[in-house]
Structures are given as C-alpha cells and as structure tokens.
Design an enzyme around this catalytic site. Structure first.
Site, PDB file in Angstrom:
ATOM      1  N   GLU A  11       0.834  -1.202   0.000  1.00 53.56           N
ATOM      2  CA  GLU A  11       0.000   0.000   0.000  1.00 53.56           C
ATOM      3  C   GLU A  11       0.872   1.257   0.000  1.00 53.56           C
ATOM      4  OE1 GLU A  11      -1.970  -1.908   3.360  1.00 53.56           O
ATOM      5  OE2 GLU A  11      -3.838  -1.066   2.604  1.00 53.56           O
ATOM      6  N   ASP A  43       3.901   1.369  -1.252  1.00 57.95           N
ATOM      7  CA  ASP A  43       4.517   1.419  -2.582  1.00 57.95           C
ATOM      8  C   ASP A  43       3.564   2.018  -3.616  1.00 57.95           C
ATOM      9  OD1 ASP A  43       6.729   0.307  -1.489  1.00 57.95           O
ATOM     10  OD2 ASP A  43       6.420  -1.703  -2.309  1.00 57.95           O
ATOM     11  N   SER A  77      19.955   2.541  -1.920  1.00 60.24           N
ATOM     12  CA  SER A  77      18.827   1.619  -2.009  1.00 60.24           C
ATOM     13  C   SER A  77      18.828   1.056  -3.423  1.00 60.24           C
ATOM     14  CB  SER A  77      17.513   2.318  -1.671  1.00 60.24           C
ATOM     15  OG  SER A  77      17.241   3.310  -2.622  1.00 60.24           O
ATOM     16  N   LYS A  90      16.094 -11.555  -1.537  1.00 61.54           N
ATOM     17  CA  LYS A  90      15.978 -10.236  -0.928  1.00 61.54           C
ATOM     18  C   LYS A  90      15.313 -10.420   0.434  1.00 61.54           C
ATOM     19  CE  LYS A  90      14.273  -5.582  -1.878  1.00 61.54           C
ATOM     20  NZ  LYS A  90      13.576  -5.417  -0.595  1.00 61.54           N
ATOM     21  N   LYS A 121      10.725  -7.496  -7.185  1.00 64.07           N
ATOM     22  CA  LYS A 121       9.835  -7.711  -6.038  1.00 64.07           C
ATOM     23  C   LYS A 121       8.723  -8.698  -6.375  1.00 64.07           C
ATOM     24  CE  LYS A 121       9.046  -4.330  -3.218  1.00 64.07           C
ATOM     25  NZ  LYS A 121       9.125  -3.931  -1.816  1.00 64.07           N
TER      26      LYS A 121
END
Ligand SMILES: [Zn+2]
Length: 649
Positions: free
Chosen positions: A33, A35, A79, A111, A301
């Site tokens: 949310e 993101d 990052s 990750k 991701k």
C-alpha cells in the site's frame, strides 16, 4: 483536487507512514500500500516536473531516531532500483545492454525482509554496527547487534571492512516468541527492526535474531565480483543463506525468480523478492550510479502477500475435533492478485492476544498454500467492538467449553463436527474410500443419520436407496469402495481415528514403535513420548483417546465390521533402506501412488532434499527441490526410470 494538492497530500501521508514504520516500528499499512502511493507520487512528480522539498522520493530509507548515537558509513548504502514484472526486468536488462553492448553475468540472490545493517570490522574485531538510516548516516546499534548469537565477533581478515546484511527474525523464532509474549509481534520484519532499534539490548537478545550477510561495503582489500564477496563472507563464518546463482541470460535470471517465489512459503524467514547484481566489479565501475541507485543492481519484487483491510465480522466454524474456529469476515482486499474476504483468526486466545476488534483495520497475510491469516491490528478504529466470545455452539446450541486458548462445542452430535469426522475417516490418507467426499458425508449424515464411522462401515445398498444423486451404479460403487477400504493398514486406521494432532506421519511412527493396536492402546505416556515427533501434548491426546471407553467400544465395532490390517511398509524390496524425495507432477502416477510404491518396496519418502536422500523422483514443474538436489549432487530420476527400477517396464 488539483495536482499540487494531491502531491502535498501524498507527501504528508507517506511521511507519516514512514515515520511510524521507521521510527516507531509500528506500521499502519502494508508495504504494497505504501509502494502504491509512492509510485503515484513519483509519476506525479515526473509529469509536473517538480517535487516538494520534503518529498520521500529524495530520501533513502528512514529518518533517524534521536535516541541513538549516529555514525556515518564509510561508503554510502544505496537503495535498490526495483521492478515488479517480466517487462520491467527486461527493460532494465536492455539498459545494461545499451550501455555495455552485451548483457553481463548477473548474480541472483534472495531479498531478505528485515532491517539492513552495516557492520564495521577493524583488525579482525567487530567495532561498530549501524542501521542503514538514510544511507549516509545510521544509528549505532553495536550492543544490540552483539546479542545475535551466530554473528562472528572476530574474523580472520585484519583490514578495515564493512559487512552488510539483514537483521532478520526467523519465523520459527517469531512463533516461539509469540507463544509466551504479552504483546505478540505482528510480523517478523517489525519483530527484527523493533528488536534492533530498542535501547535495551536484552530485548534484542530475547527475540533470537539472525544476521544474513550479503554484501561488502568499504574494504581495504578489493573484491573482483559478488561471487568473491559471498565466498569471503562464508569463509569468515557469517550466515549466508538462500539460493545463489550466476545467470547469463534474462530467462535464466527470471527462472531463478520463479523458483524462489515458489519456495518462498517454505522458507523459515521472510523474503520479498530477489536481487540481481552485475557480478563483475569492473563492469559495475563502468555502469556507475544514478542519484539514488547503483545502475548495476535491481530488486525484483514478488507480489504482495500482506495488505490491510477492515474486519467486519467473525463467524465460528466447528471443526472435526469440536473446536470453534474463528473466521474473520473482511472488506474484500486484493492481495497479490487474489481477492480475499475471509481469513483465519486462529483461536479465541489469539484474538485476545492480538487485541483484534470488529471494525478495526487489520493486517492480512496470504501465502500460496495456507488460509489467509489476520496477523495483527494495523489501526484501532473508534467505535470498534470487541469480538464476542460464544457461550453456545452456533450450530447445535450446546454449551461451549474453554480449554486454554481454544473453545470447544460440547455437543456430541454437532453436525459439522460429525461430517468432518466422516470425511476425514474416508479421506485419501485414512481409509481411502474411493469416490467418497465431504458432500457424501453431509448427505449421509443429514438424510440417513450416518453419524459415525461405524455406521459408515456398515452401510448397505438399501440404506442408500432414493438418496439424491445416487443411482444403482453409484450406490454399488460406494458399497464396494467401502468393502475394499476395509482391507487397510494399521497406520491408516490410526490416522483415520482422528486423534487430535496425530497426522499420517505420526501414525506411521506409532505403528513402527508399537506394532499392534492392542499395544498402542495401553502405551504409557513415557513410552509414547519416546516416539520421534511426539511430545507431552500429543502423548496425552493419545492416552486420553484410548482411556475413553466410548472410543474403545467404537474401535471394537469398527473391527467387527470387517476391518483387516495388511502388513505396513515391508522392509524388503528394490528401495530397501532408501530415502526418496518426490517433486513436480509425474506423467502417470499421482503423488500418493508413487509414495505407496516406494513404501511397499521398502523405501521411505521424505519431504526435504538433503545429502541423506538416495534419489529425487522428479516430474514436471519440479520447483526448488530439484535445484537443491543438483546442488548437493543427489541422483535425480524420472518416472520411466522409476518404473524400470520396479520392473514395471
Ligand atoms: Zn455444536
């Protein structure tokens, strides 16, 4: 609302969420949310051509908390650029090719989802541990990090070196911690972050964290590649977990991501994607950095597995063991492409512990093969109401009994419980009555008063005449399936009894140890706890089951109906003494059939690949087990080979 107002609103909302996440370790929304709004803000900034001074898109990571001493990293911790689809990843690779003229070798790794840490070693000793902070300056958490048991305090390398990795809480440790905690942790990531960013190191120690090393920041000694760094970290005794691979094509990298996403629900820690990095340090130098990211690394991701939504009600379901299970009814929410509106609240004790109320916004977690679960409250909402504890069974109206965290229906003839028992008794791993389903159980219970297994075993064709959907042929099939199921094995029968907590594996272990039903029925608690996988609770369940005269009477009646036990798992056969792992779907055999063939020929089927496994029987879409077998050098065979070994082809 015009663009500038919306931008202000997004920045304020995201900053507040980030503050709660980074400073309080008390998130109120799921990552997905956050993101989503963050991406909207980025798009808006791009289309408007400006950004607000306090926009979170200028920051890396979180703001610093004043309570900790601060310290600058030697090298900035960037990052990672991120992508979420095959197309986005292909585009990213395309940019590398454009800049270099070829696709360089990429390392693929997990990750981890925890708190990023930077550890400084000098002269072989850990001198400082810091959080990533804003990437330039972090918070000093040396005392906290030193409570991590497996972290090397001293390393062989005597130069100055920054070791980077993720402070994580293993899911098994999270479960252990939550068993006795007054304030249960909502998830492993916040459990880890909150433990490290706690001023009292004894709190950190109590959670049992791990440090997964994956990178080297500053170092006196140059490293030529990611592969070299990883080998160094391993050699120095750091925990370096997760699959690792060097891919030389886009498709190989994506295959790694696929396999990892499949393995994700089986891991003992949270990962939220995979990281791809250009392996070679000299190629990285050519590629360089953007303002925020290295151009030579990207996070791929996975789909979200957690979201927040509102709890609007609770339903209580009666299980086979008469437990009342709370089912949360929620405002429908999309989690990784699947709409979810029901989730488990586990048990009444868990509801009290998590302080969940009807009306609150809650975190819902979903993984591939388990029911979605409410993991905690995201936000307490005014006017929310406590979840009422049922005093009578919502199905049969019998009084409810509370034992520990659980509520039980005390009604002997509670329909869903009886139906679930019948269904369990007949299921594949129990007596395996062919063609019998939960629907059949419901029909027989409601229309013919078949209320228990004894009645089912004595079912006749006449009993079924006129039953909806059952013609002569179907009746004949079911009756002969019941007759066939009576020739069974003792372990199947024990599993079929449905003793609380006794699964098919434990049933097998019980038979191995006690050989006969008579001996098992008089086994003492001490003898029972001697069996692998049986603790005090299961032993007590077994004892209580056989101590109940009603159960013994029922077993006698079942045996009288013609149950016969065949020999279980003979130790002779072509697979004598072998351990076998099954993975993927085989062309002709079902998993249960292959298992039976292996066991009836002296072998044992286990679930995880290790060096002790003799071979892996692999079919289509094998997943991570095949990969592991290759890595460990375990023999892998296909179905035709398997049939040849059995002399079937
Ligand atoms: Zn009931």
């Amino acid at each position: 609302m015009d663009a500038s107002d919306r931008m202000r609103q997004l920045v304020d909302t995201l900053n507040e969420w980030a503050r709660l996440y980074y400073e309080e370790d008390a998130p109120v929304v799921a990552d997905a949310e956050y993101d989503r709004l963050y991406d909207e803000l980025r798009r808006l900034e791009a289309s408007e051509g400006y950004s607000l001074d306090d926009s979170p898109t200028h920051r890396v990571g979180g703001a610093l908390q004043k309570k900790f001493e601060q310290s600058a990293h030697i090298l900035r911790l960037y990052s990672l650029d991120k992508c979420q689809t095959v197309e986005e990843f292909s585009d990213w690779c395309g940019r590398l090719v454009k800049q270099l003229g070829y696709l360089p070798a990429l390392t693929c790794e997990y990750k981890f989802d925890g708190l990023t840490l930077n550890l400084l070693y000098e002269d072989g000793a850990l001198v400082k541990a810091t959080t990533r902070g804003d990437g330039v300056v972090g918070e000093v958490v040396t005392a906290q990090v030193q409570t991590i048991k497996r972290l090397p305090r001293r390393i062989k390398y005597k130069g100055r070196i920054e070791i980077q990795g993720e402070g994580i809480l293993r899911l098994s440790n999270l479960a252990k911690y939550n068993l006795t905690a007054d304030e249960p942790l909502k998830n492993a990531r916040n459990g880890a972050a909150g433990a490290i960013r706690n001023l009292d190191p004894s709190v950190t120690a109590s959670r049992g964290l791990s440090f997964m090393a994956y990178n080297i920041g500053y170092s006196d000694m140059p490293f030529g590649s990611q592969t070299e760094m990883r080998a160094f970290l391993k050699a120095e005794g750091f925990e370096v977990e997760g699959d690792f691979e060097v891919a030389d094509s886009v498709s190989a990298a994506l295959a790694f991501a696929d396999r990892t996403e499949q393995a994700r629900p089986t891991l003992d820690y949270l990962i939220d994607g995979v990281v791809f990095k250009v392996n070679s340090a000299s190629v990285r130098d050519v590629l360089g950095f953007t303002e925020k990211f290295p151009k030579w690394a990207v996070a791929y991701k996975f789909k979200a597995d957690e979201m927040t939504t509102r709890l609007i009600g609770v339903e209580w379901q009666v299980s086979r063991s008469a437990k009342l299970n709370p089912i949360a009814i929620m405002e429908p929410v999309d989690i990784g492409g699947v709409t979810v509106s029901r989730a488990t609240l586990n048990n009444y004790g868990d509801i009290l512990k998590k302080k969940v109320r009807v009306g609150d916004r809650v975190f819902v977690r979903r993984s591939n093969d388990v029911i979605p679960e409410i993991t905690g409250v995201a936000e307490q909402v005014d006017g929310a109401e406590a979840i009422a504890k049922p005093t009578v069974c919502p199905v049969c109206g019998s009084p409810v009994k509370e034992v520990g965290a659980f509520l039980y229906c005390t009604g002997e003839d509670c329909a869903p419980r009886r139906v679930a028992q019948l269904d369990h008794f007949a299921c594949k791993d129990a007596l395996d009555i062919d063609g019998f389903s939960e629907k059949t159980a419901e029909l027989l219970y409601n229309e013919r008063h078949i209320t228990d297994a004894v009645k089912l075993l004595n079912l006749t064709a006449e009993d079924m005449l006129g039953l909806d959907g059952f013609g002569d042929k179907k009746i004949g099939n079911l009756i002969s399936a019941i007759a066939a199921a009576k020739r069974t094995t003792l372990d199947r029968f024990i599993f079929a009894l449905g003793i609380d907590g006794i699964g098919k594996k434990t049933a097998k272990d019980l038979v191995k140890r006690f050989k006969t039903l008579d001996k098992l029925s008089i086994a003492t608690i001490e003898q029972l706890t001697d069996v692998d996988g049986i603790g005090a609770v299961l032993a007590a369940n077994v004892r209580a089951y056989f101590d109940d005269p009603a159960n013994m009477k029922m077993i006698d009646a079942m045996l009288a109906s013609g149950i016969e036990f065949q020999q279980t798992a003979p130790s002779e056969g072509v697979f004598k003494g072998m351990r076998v792992v099954l993975t993927g779907s085989l062309p002709t055999y079902k998993r249960g059939e292959a298992t039976q063939l292996i066991e009836s020929n002296g072998g044992e089927v286990t679930s995880s690949v290790s060096k002790n496994v003799d071979f892996v029987l692999a079919g289509a879409d094998p997943g991570s087990k095949l990969n592991k077998a290759h890595k460990l050098g375990v023999k892998v065979i296909d179905e035709p080979t398997f049939k040849r070994m059995l002399g079937l082809e």
